[in-house]
Design a protein around this motif. Sequence first.
Motif, PDB file in Angstrom:
ATOM      1  N   UNK A 257      -5.564  38.884  36.773  1.00  0.00           N
ATOM      2  CA  UNK A 257      -4.240  39.385  37.032  1.00  0.00           C
ATOM      3  C   UNK A 257      -3.825  38.628  38.689  1.00  0.00           C
ATOM      4  N   UNK A 258      -4.718  37.544  38.945  1.00  0.00           N
ATOM      5  CA  UNK A 258      -4.252  37.009  40.210  1.00  0.00           C
ATOM      6  C   UNK A 258      -3.854  35.633  39.761  1.00  0.00           C
ATOM      7  N   UNK A 259      -2.697  35.048  40.200  1.00  0.00           N
ATOM      8  CA  UNK A 259      -2.320  33.553  39.910  1.00  0.00           C
ATOM      9  C   UNK A 259      -2.595  32.605  41.200  1.00  0.00           C
ATOM     10  N   UNK A 260      -3.036  31.584  41.351  1.00  0.00           N
ATOM     11  CA  UNK A 260      -3.203  30.839  42.280  1.00  0.00           C
ATOM     12  C   UNK A 260      -2.582  29.164  41.916  1.00  0.00           C
ATOM     13  N   UNK A 261      -1.913  29.045  43.264  1.00  0.00           N
ATOM     14  CA  UNK A 261      -1.295  27.612  43.190  1.00  0.00           C
ATOM     15  C   UNK A 261      -2.022  26.718  44.248  1.00  0.00           C
ATOM     16  N   UNK A 280      -1.902  29.371  47.214  1.00  0.00           N
ATOM     17  CA  UNK A 280      -1.042  30.561  47.325  1.00  0.00           C
ATOM     18  C   UNK A 280      -1.808  31.377  46.113  1.00  0.00           C
ATOM     19  N   UNK A 281      -1.844  32.879  46.692  1.00  0.00           N
ATOM     20  CA  UNK A 281      -2.284  33.662  45.621  1.00  0.00           C
ATOM     21  C   UNK A 281      -1.408  34.972  45.560  1.00  0.00           C
ATOM     22  N   UNK A 282      -1.086  35.271  44.117  1.00  0.00           N
ATOM     23  CA  UNK A 282      -0.053  36.408  43.964  1.00  0.00           C
ATOM     24  C   UNK A 282      -0.970  37.524  42.936  1.00  0.00           C
ATOM     25  N   UNK A 283      -1.038  38.736  43.544  1.00  0.00           N
ATOM     26  CA  UNK A 283      -1.652  39.728  42.755  1.00  0.00           C
ATOM     27  C   UNK A 283      -0.574  40.594  41.830  1.00  0.00           C
ATOM     28  N   UNK A 284      -0.693  40.158  40.418  1.00  0.00           N
ATOM     29  CA  UNK A 284       0.376  40.480  39.700  1.00  0.00           C
ATOM     30  C   UNK A 284       0.068  41.685  38.848  1.00  0.00           C
ATOM     31  N   UNK A 285      -1.080  42.254  39.391  1.00  0.00           N
ATOM     32  CA  UNK A 285      -1.575  43.667  38.780  1.00  0.00           C
ATOM     33  C   UNK A 285      -1.062  44.845  39.341  1.00  0.00           C
ATOM     34  N   UNK A 286      -1.302  45.998  39.005  1.00  0.00           N
ATOM     35  CA  UNK A 286      -1.048  47.463  39.642  1.00  0.00           C
ATOM     36  C   UNK A 286      -2.044  47.879  40.664  1.00  0.00           C
ATOM     37  N   UNK A 287      -3.170  47.225  40.907  1.00  0.00           N
ATOM     38  CA  UNK A 287      -4.121  47.635  41.888  1.00  0.00           C
ATOM     39  C   UNK A 287      -4.524  46.594  42.920  1.00  0.00           C
ATOM     40  N   UNK A 317      -8.559  41.378  50.613  1.00  0.00           N
ATOM     41  CA  UNK A 317      -7.904  42.236  49.497  1.00  0.00           C
ATOM     42  C   UNK A 317      -6.571  42.234  49.568  1.00  0.00           C
ATOM     43  N   UNK A 318      -5.980  41.592  48.289  1.00  0.00           N
ATOM     44  CA  UNK A 318      -4.655  41.626  48.168  1.00  0.00           C
ATOM     45  C   UNK A 318      -4.125  42.934  47.445  1.00  0.00           C
ATOM     46  N   UNK A 319      -2.882  43.478  48.102  1.00  0.00           N
ATOM     47  CA  UNK A 319      -2.419  44.600  47.592  1.00  0.00           C
ATOM     48  C   UNK A 319      -1.464  44.065  46.134  1.00  0.00           C
ATOM     49  N   UNK A 320      -1.602  45.099  45.406  1.00  0.00           N
ATOM     50  CA  UNK A 320      -0.569  45.119  44.191  1.00  0.00           C
ATOM     51  C   UNK A 320       0.677  44.514  44.450  1.00  0.00           C
TER      52      UNK A 320
END
Length: 371
Positions: A257-261, A280-287, A317-320
Amino acid sequence: MAEPLKHLIGAHTARDTANAVARAWGKFDHQGFLADTLPALETLELMQRGQCIADALHRHLPEDFGSAAAILHACLPTPNHTGLSGWALLSFNQYIAAHGRGELKTALGLLKALTPHFTAEFGIRPLIAEEQEAALAIISDWVTDANHHVRRLASEGTRPRLPWAMRLPALVKDPSPILPILEALIDDDEDYVRRSVANSLNDIAKDHPDLVADFVERHKDGASKHRLWLLKHASRTLIKKGHGKALANFGFAALTDVTVTLALTSERVTFPGDLGFEISLSNNGSAARPVLIDYAIHHKKKDGALSPKVFKGRSLTIAAGESVMMAKRHAFRPITTRAYNAGGHRLEILLNGTSVASADFDLVMPQEATA
């Protein structure tokens, strides 16, 4: 400028050794020993200098190893006299390794007495290679010794791939006989010992990755901060290579659930120069997700094939719902361990050991840049 390493052993070492042995054994031919060593030492390198003194000891000590070992033991420091220590004891290691075979208990006993005053790693390994089962039975008892140098010798001397020393092929193939030693020392009071245990496990991981990952899994639950550090240090090669279980042992699971560019600042790097890039990292999850970010440079070889080398990035650690960006520059500079070739290279991003993005770039060598 620093003195060459070979000067750690020299004429002063031969004289100190001769004086110590003469005090311990009245029949020692002091002048004959010096005549055997001093003329040769200047032309030799460090290990050869130690061997020169060791060979002279063999010629001038009693032929019986037990008698010779007692004399050498008397040359070591005691509460009543300073004795020999440091690099002067390299030759003792070499003498024991060459002539202590067949007298295993005596040879190991002398190395055990020696190691508080200088490493005994070099002397112990030929004895282990010669009589592994019997040697390990003796060494295993050292894990409870009061002296931390002796405990460390139990782990460091048995390392399958100890740098600068002979390998132990039987333990490279099957390290199970030394695992009880490492387990007994895993919570040792001394960092010096624990670090040796970690390095031995890391050695084993190069040939038996699953074995070490399983070892870490068994010993991490309820571990102290010191043991956790040891287990992670022991897993460093596995983590760098993206071993799934090793990463999962420390919470770095697959990130679905983490996308990367990935973006390069330039697709062309002139040598010497830097490759700049942003992730660039984006945490698209719920945790929240623990993330270990590494990257690999796929270097072009002479035959045109690409050879990857992994470099450590950072952990976070990347927050939700959170997005983070990391900027990095990788230097291309002349080094003795790599020959660079012009042409297409590749940058690869690894998250928790899994490849998630890549980009190609060209490395331009100076002659091309000016052509």
